[in-house]
Design an enzyme around this catalytic site. Structure first.
Site, PDB file in Angstrom:
ATOM      1  N   SER A  38       2.704   4.878   1.094  1.00  0.00           N
ATOM      2  CA  SER A  38       3.136   5.210   2.435  1.00  0.00           C
ATOM      3  C   SER A  38       2.283   5.732   3.340  1.00  0.00           C
ATOM      4  CB  SER A  38       4.331   6.145   1.940  1.00  0.00           C
ATOM      5  OG  SER A  38       4.961   6.746   3.148  1.00  0.00           O
ATOM      6  N   GLY A  39       2.320   5.486   4.591  1.00  0.00           N
ATOM      7  CA  GLY A  39       1.126   6.316   5.516  1.00  0.00           C
ATOM      8  C   GLY A  39      -0.047   5.454   5.527  1.00  0.00           C
ATOM      9  N   SER A  76       6.028  -1.814  -2.280  1.00  0.00           N
ATOM     10  CA  SER A  76       5.901  -2.719  -3.516  1.00  0.00           C
ATOM     11  C   SER A  76       4.954  -2.206  -4.367  1.00  0.00           C
ATOM     12  CB  SER A  76       5.732  -4.282  -3.024  1.00  0.00           C
ATOM     13  OG  SER A  76       4.761  -4.402  -2.059  1.00  0.00           O
ATOM     14  N   GLY A 103      -0.589   2.395   6.655  1.00  0.00           N
ATOM     15  CA  GLY A 103      -0.818   1.533   7.945  1.00  0.00           C
ATOM     16  C   GLY A 103      -0.327   0.094   7.703  1.00  0.00           C
ATOM     17  N   LYS A 104       0.664  -0.036   6.714  1.00  0.00           N
ATOM     18  CA  LYS A 104       1.385  -1.430   6.610  1.00  0.00           C
ATOM     19  C   LYS A 104       2.277  -1.773   8.171  1.00  0.00           C
ATOM     20  CE  LYS A 104       3.539   0.058   3.054  1.00  0.00           C
ATOM     21  NZ  LYS A 104       2.876   1.268   3.145  1.00  0.00           N
ATOM     22  N   GLY A 154       0.937  -1.326   0.015  1.00  0.00           N
ATOM     23  CA  GLY A 154      -0.015  -0.046   0.046  1.00  0.00           C
ATOM     24  C   GLY A 154       0.787   1.253   0.060  1.00  0.00           C
TER      25      GLY A 154
END
Length: 186
Positions: free
Chosen positions: A14-15, A86, A17-18, A12
């Site tokens: 950036s930011g 990714s 929540g991964k 997902g």
């Protein structure tokens, strides 16, 4: 406890929540004595992929390296939890096809939400050209077409997303989380 290895791949913007979800899942599984390793994209990039830039080729190389390490762990009965942007679908799909027990989790949050959450100010820097090749701004993010799980972090709390992931893994018999929880509390 004998466990099977797997790759839990969180992708997902950036930011989105991964990392938060990855560490939440890891914490809950570790409490149940699961053997695991968290591979955070930012941390891996500073060690395993040091020297790579942010071109498409370099990003693909970085993702393949993370995938290689995750597969090694998984083959040896470890749960590899990967939290990496990714951004390109083709490389993620290659990993999905060439590894076993690969679970793709799309951590989905609208760009505006990710920009709001950005404590480092990277989105602002990318918008004014100070950061080149920034996913979602000057570089694309290709959403997964068929992820096993979609965590909508703008609509659900991190804990709800963690529970969603654990529930899916339990349903697919990749873990016995809730069964083990019952045994521990008995």
């Amino acid at each position: 406890m004998k466990q099977q290895g797997m790759i839990l791949w969180l992708t997902g913007l950036s930011g989105a929540g991964k990392t938060t979800i990855a560490h939440g899942v890891a914490q809950k599984l570790q409490r149940r004595n699961y053997r695991l390793e968290v591979l955070d994209g930012d941390v891996v990039r500073t060690h395993l992929s040091q020297g790579l830039g942010f071109s498409k080729e370099d990003r693909d190389t970085n993702v393949r390296r993370i995938g290689f390490v995750a597969e090694l762990l998984s083959r040896n009965g470890i749960i590899a939890i990967v939290a990496a942007i990714s951004p390109y679908r083709e490389v993620r799909d290659q990993l999905k096809q060439t590894t076993t027990n690969f679970v793709e989790v799309y951590v989905n949050a609208p760009l505006a939400v990710c920009e709001f959450r950005d404590v480092k100010g990277l989105y602002t820097k990318a918008q004014v050209g100070q950061v080149k090749h920034f996913t979602g701004i000057s570089d694309p993010y290709e959403e997964p077409l068929n992820p096993e799980i979609i965590c909508q972090t703008d609509k659900f709390t991190p804990q709800q997303c963690v529970n969603q992931v654990l529930h899916y893994l339990e349903q697919k018999r990749l873990i016995d989380f809730y069964k083990n929880l019952m045994q521990i509390s008995s």
